[in-house]
Motif scaffolding. Structure first.
Motif, PDB file in Angstrom:
ATOM      1  N   GLY A  36      46.635 -84.550  61.036  1.00 33.98           N
ATOM      2  CA  GLY A  36      47.676 -85.226  61.906  1.00 33.98           C
ATOM      3  C   GLY A  36      47.467 -84.486  63.360  1.00 33.98           C
ATOM      4  O   GLY A  36      47.761 -83.210  63.262  1.00 33.98           O
ATOM      5  N   VAL A  38      49.099 -83.175  66.352  1.00 32.85           N
ATOM      6  CA  VAL A  38      50.399 -83.318  66.898  1.00 32.85           C
ATOM      7  C   VAL A  38      50.444 -82.179  68.163  1.00 32.85           C
ATOM      8  O   VAL A  38      51.356 -81.794  68.547  1.00 32.85           O
ATOM      9  CB  VAL A  38      51.396 -82.816  66.104  1.00 32.85           C
ATOM     10  CG1 VAL A  38      51.374 -83.512  64.706  1.00 32.85           C
ATOM     11  CG2 VAL A  38      50.908 -81.278  65.427  1.00 32.85           C
ATOM     12  N   ALA A  42      53.121 -83.511  69.943  1.00 32.59           N
ATOM     13  CA  ALA A  42      52.936 -84.699  69.240  1.00 32.59           C
ATOM     14  C   ALA A  42      52.907 -86.163  70.431  1.00 32.59           C
ATOM     15  O   ALA A  42      53.731 -87.163  70.563  1.00 32.59           O
ATOM     16  CB  ALA A  42      53.920 -85.035  68.065  1.00 32.59           C
ATOM     17  N   ALA A  47      56.625 -82.474  68.192  1.00 30.79           N
ATOM     18  CA  ALA A  47      55.748 -81.944  67.178  1.00 30.79           C
ATOM     19  C   ALA A  47      56.489 -81.780  65.619  1.00 30.79           C
ATOM     20  O   ALA A  47      55.887 -82.205  64.681  1.00 30.79           O
ATOM     21  CB  ALA A  47      55.090 -80.689  67.790  1.00 30.79           C
ATOM     22  N   ALA A  51      55.604 -83.751  62.429  1.00 30.19           N
ATOM     23  CA  ALA A  51      54.822 -83.166  61.408  1.00 30.19           C
ATOM     24  C   ALA A  51      55.818 -83.037  60.282  1.00 30.19           C
ATOM     25  O   ALA A  51      55.069 -83.121  59.084  1.00 30.19           O
ATOM     26  CB  ALA A  51      54.750 -81.663  62.053  1.00 30.19           C
ATOM     27  N   THR A  59      50.049 -84.936  54.451  1.00 25.28           N
ATOM     28  CA  THR A  59      49.054 -84.681  55.527  1.00 25.28           C
ATOM     29  C   THR A  59      48.370 -83.018  55.121  1.00 25.28           C
ATOM     30  O   THR A  59      49.174 -82.428  54.949  1.00 25.28           O
ATOM     31  CB  THR A  59      49.550 -84.847  56.892  1.00 25.28           C
ATOM     32  OG1 THR A  59      50.009 -85.858  57.198  1.00 25.28           O
ATOM     33  CG2 THR A  59      48.572 -84.304  57.887  1.00 25.28           C
ATOM     34  N   TRP A  61      46.183 -81.207  57.100  1.00 20.38           N
ATOM     35  CA  TRP A  61      46.214 -80.458  58.245  1.00 20.38           C
ATOM     36  C   TRP A  61      46.937 -80.809  59.377  1.00 20.38           C
ATOM     37  O   TRP A  61      47.295 -82.010  59.470  1.00 20.38           O
ATOM     38  CB  TRP A  61      44.678 -80.309  58.741  1.00 20.38           C
ATOM     39  CG  TRP A  61      43.618 -79.483  57.934  1.00 20.38           C
ATOM     40  CD1 TRP A  61      43.132 -79.704  56.431  1.00 20.38           C
ATOM     41  CD2 TRP A  61      43.093 -78.045  58.312  1.00 20.38           C
ATOM     42  NE1 TRP A  61      42.332 -78.622  56.276  1.00 20.38           N
ATOM     43  CE2 TRP A  61      42.311 -78.066  57.082  1.00 20.38           C
ATOM     44  CE3 TRP A  61      43.239 -77.325  59.374  1.00 20.38           C
ATOM     45  CZ2 TRP A  61      41.478 -76.640  57.270  1.00 20.38           C
ATOM     46  CZ3 TRP A  61      42.380 -76.058  59.248  1.00 20.38           C
ATOM     47  CH2 TRP A  61      41.594 -75.650  58.228  1.00 20.38           C
ATOM     48  N   PHE A  62      47.176 -79.776  60.451  1.00 24.27           N
ATOM     49  CA  PHE A  62      47.595 -80.431  61.577  1.00 24.27           C
ATOM     50  C   PHE A  62      46.725 -79.834  62.786  1.00 24.27           C
ATOM     51  O   PHE A  62      46.155 -78.784  62.753  1.00 24.27           O
ATOM     52  CB  PHE A  62      49.107 -79.736  61.918  1.00 24.27           C
ATOM     53  CG  PHE A  62      50.213 -80.088  60.996  1.00 24.27           C
ATOM     54  CD1 PHE A  62      50.323 -81.548  60.594  1.00 24.27           C
ATOM     55  CD2 PHE A  62      50.891 -79.320  60.110  1.00 24.27           C
ATOM     56  CE1 PHE A  62      51.689 -82.079  59.802  1.00 24.27           C
ATOM     57  CE2 PHE A  62      52.079 -79.693  59.255  1.00 24.27           C
ATOM     58  CZ  PHE A  62      52.392 -81.099  59.289  1.00 24.27           C
ATOM     59  N   LEU A  73      55.074 -74.561  65.022  1.00 24.63           N
ATOM     60  CA  LEU A  73      54.872 -75.231  63.780  1.00 24.63           C
ATOM     61  C   LEU A  73      55.140 -74.360  62.540  1.00 24.63           C
ATOM     62  O   LEU A  73      55.963 -74.581  61.635  1.00 24.63           O
ATOM     63  CB  LEU A  73      53.566 -76.030  63.457  1.00 24.63           C
ATOM     64  CG  LEU A  73      53.291 -77.012  64.403  1.00 24.63           C
ATOM     65  CD1 LEU A  73      51.938 -77.849  63.674  1.00 24.63           C
ATOM     66  CD2 LEU A  73      54.357 -78.336  64.064  1.00 24.63           C
ATOM     67  N   GLN A  80      51.161 -75.941  56.036  1.00 24.89           N
ATOM     68  CA  GLN A  80      49.863 -76.660  56.126  1.00 24.89           C
ATOM     69  C   GLN A  80      48.642 -75.847  57.022  1.00 24.89           C
ATOM     70  O   GLN A  80      49.128 -75.179  57.963  1.00 24.89           O
ATOM     71  CB  GLN A  80      49.796 -78.099  56.491  1.00 24.89           C
ATOM     72  CG  GLN A  80      50.388 -79.073  55.602  1.00 24.89           C
ATOM     73  CD  GLN A  80      52.098 -79.014  55.652  1.00 24.89           C
ATOM     74  OE1 GLN A  80      52.567 -78.067  56.353  1.00 24.89           O
ATOM     75  NE2 GLN A  80      52.565 -79.858  55.151  1.00 24.89           N
ATOM     76  N   ILE A  82      46.478 -75.199  60.102  1.00 21.20           N
ATOM     77  CA  ILE A  82      46.570 -75.533  61.601  1.00 21.20           C
ATOM     78  C   ILE A  82      45.561 -75.215  62.268  1.00 21.20           C
ATOM     79  O   ILE A  82      44.798 -73.961  62.149  1.00 21.20           O
ATOM     80  CB  ILE A  82      47.818 -75.004  62.193  1.00 21.20           C
ATOM     81  CG1 ILE A  82      49.063 -75.456  61.532  1.00 21.20           C
ATOM     82  CG2 ILE A  82      47.703 -75.370  63.546  1.00 21.20           C
ATOM     83  CD1 ILE A  82      50.218 -74.610  61.976  1.00 21.20           C
TER      84      ILE A  82
END
Length: 394
Positions: A36, A38, A42, A47, A51, A59, A61-62, A73, A80, A82
């Motif tokens: 995703g 962001v 975002a 964000a 997220a 999800t 990954w970011f 984040l 997750q 990043i």
């Protein structure tokens, strides 16, 4: 909502965001996870809040633009993986490792600097190799003239003890264009990407995570989804281009709203706003709205834009000011101070889209949402009711 929100605010519909994520996940090829995007808070939507919804939907990954966005984040509790798409000063190699943030590596020179600083910090930095297959931005060039050199440089990087290569990616230049030679160009970029990955894997580089599908490719090129896809603008319910319209069902997530501050009747010939660019052709009712270019409503919409009041369209009169603008509410019944005004979004049976504003000022909807400034509070909705308010000034 608190009284201070009744000047100008952006509403973020988290239910619409959830719906969009579900529609995207249905479109992804089997075995493809979602990264995703962001970055840029975002796309102006927030964000951390976005997220949070993406995480609820699994999800994997970011994607962010820089280390500050990644650390934000992490500080909000997201575990997750990043990926930073852009550059990070090599001096921050230790921070990248500590925060477990993956860095894009796009040149041998940069990789050497990152390796040197990571070694000095006693750290190992996770990296994804960025290939330039035709965007001509960051990345190792993969055209015929540069291919062998780029592959040799990446092999050299694979030997760096303090850089761990876990993936490889590229970015399409015109995947949102389905006319002329654009589809052929996208397929050419994908072929270059596949050729490079095959070459590197044959040389012993695992590179287990491949990704190249942006929003437009998610919509129309399922063969390019691979291990990860990177939806961005479609998360927020906006078409990557007009040509993408109707190819995937999603809902706009952001609305920008304000209020009527004042109403006055002005006579024929009265001039309005800076520069006196508008002269009333007849007696009209003018409402002052407390939103301006400092809020992200572009000055280029002067005399072009329109807003919704009472479910009806009201044109912007004269120049947009820093903090205010004027609209013509003649013929709209019962308009009064405090009434809601929609800059983009839906009111009654009518709507104004970010794409409409973008077309009027000669840009893209991405910029319209990204321009909404930090002085505009974000109001997050579930089931039509506010569940969180973020006011960066207060």
């Amino acid at each position: 909502m608190s009284d201070y929100l009744r000047r100008t605010w952006a509403e973020i519909d988290l239910d619409a965001l959830s719906y969009n994520v579900e529609q995207i996940q249905k479109r992804l090829a089997p075995g493809c996870g979602m990264l995703g995007v962001v970055k840029a808070d975002a796309y102006g939507h927030g964000a951390q809040q976005v997220a949070g919804v993406l995480a609820q939907h699994g999800t994997a990954w970011f994607g962010v633009s820089n280390i500050e966005e990644g650390v934000a984040l992490r500080n909000s509790g997201f575990a997750q993986p990043i990926l930073i798409f852009g550059t990070t000063p090599p001096e921050l190699a230790g921070e990248l490792a500590q925060q477990r943030i993956t860095q894009a590596v796009y040149s041998l020179e940069y990789a050497r600097a990152l390796q040197q600083k990571a070694e000095a910090a006693g750290a190992v930095v996770d990296c994804h190799i960025k290939l330039d297959t035709g965007m001509t931005r960051l990345g190792f060039l993969c055209d015929d003239g540069q291919f062998e050199r780029s592959m040799a440089e990446i092999e050299e990087i694979a030997g760096f003890a303090n850089l761990r290569l876990g993936g490889v990616f590229t970015h399409f230049a015109s995947a949102d264009d389905y006319e002329g030679d654009a589809p052929d160009y996208t397929r050419m970029q994908f072929d270059r990407f596949q050729q490079a990955v095959a070459h590197l894997r044959a040389r012993g580089l695992a590179l287990p995570v491949r990704h190249c599908a942006n929003s437009a490719a998610v919509i129309s090129y399922p063969e390019m989804h691979l291990e990860l896809a990177r939806p961005g603008i479609i998360l927020y319910g906006i078409d990557p281009s007009d040509q993408c319209a109707g190819r995937l069902d999603y809902r706009p997530v952001m609305s920008l709203k304000s209020t009527v501050a004042s109403i006055k009747r002005i006579g024929r010939g009265t001039q309005v706003s800076y520069g006196r660019t508008y002269r009333a052709p007849r007696d009209i009712d003018v409402a002052v709205v407390p939103i301006g270019y400092a809020d992200g409503y572009s000055r280029a919409l002067s005399g072009r834009g329109r807003m919704l009041v009472g479910g009806r369209y009201a044109p912007v009169l004269g120049r947009v000011c820093m903090d205010q603008l004027m609209i013509d509410v003649t013929g709209i019944p019962d308009v009064k101070r405090g009434d809601e005004v929609v800059a983009f979004g839906r009111q009654g049976g009518n709507a104004i889209t970010a794409a409409e504003l973008a077309e009027q000022i000669g840009t893209i909807p991405y910029e319209v949402t990204c321009l909404i400034s930090k002085r505009v509070p974000r109001v997050y909705l579930r089931g039509g009711r506010a569940v969180e308010v973020v006011n960066h000034i207060l």
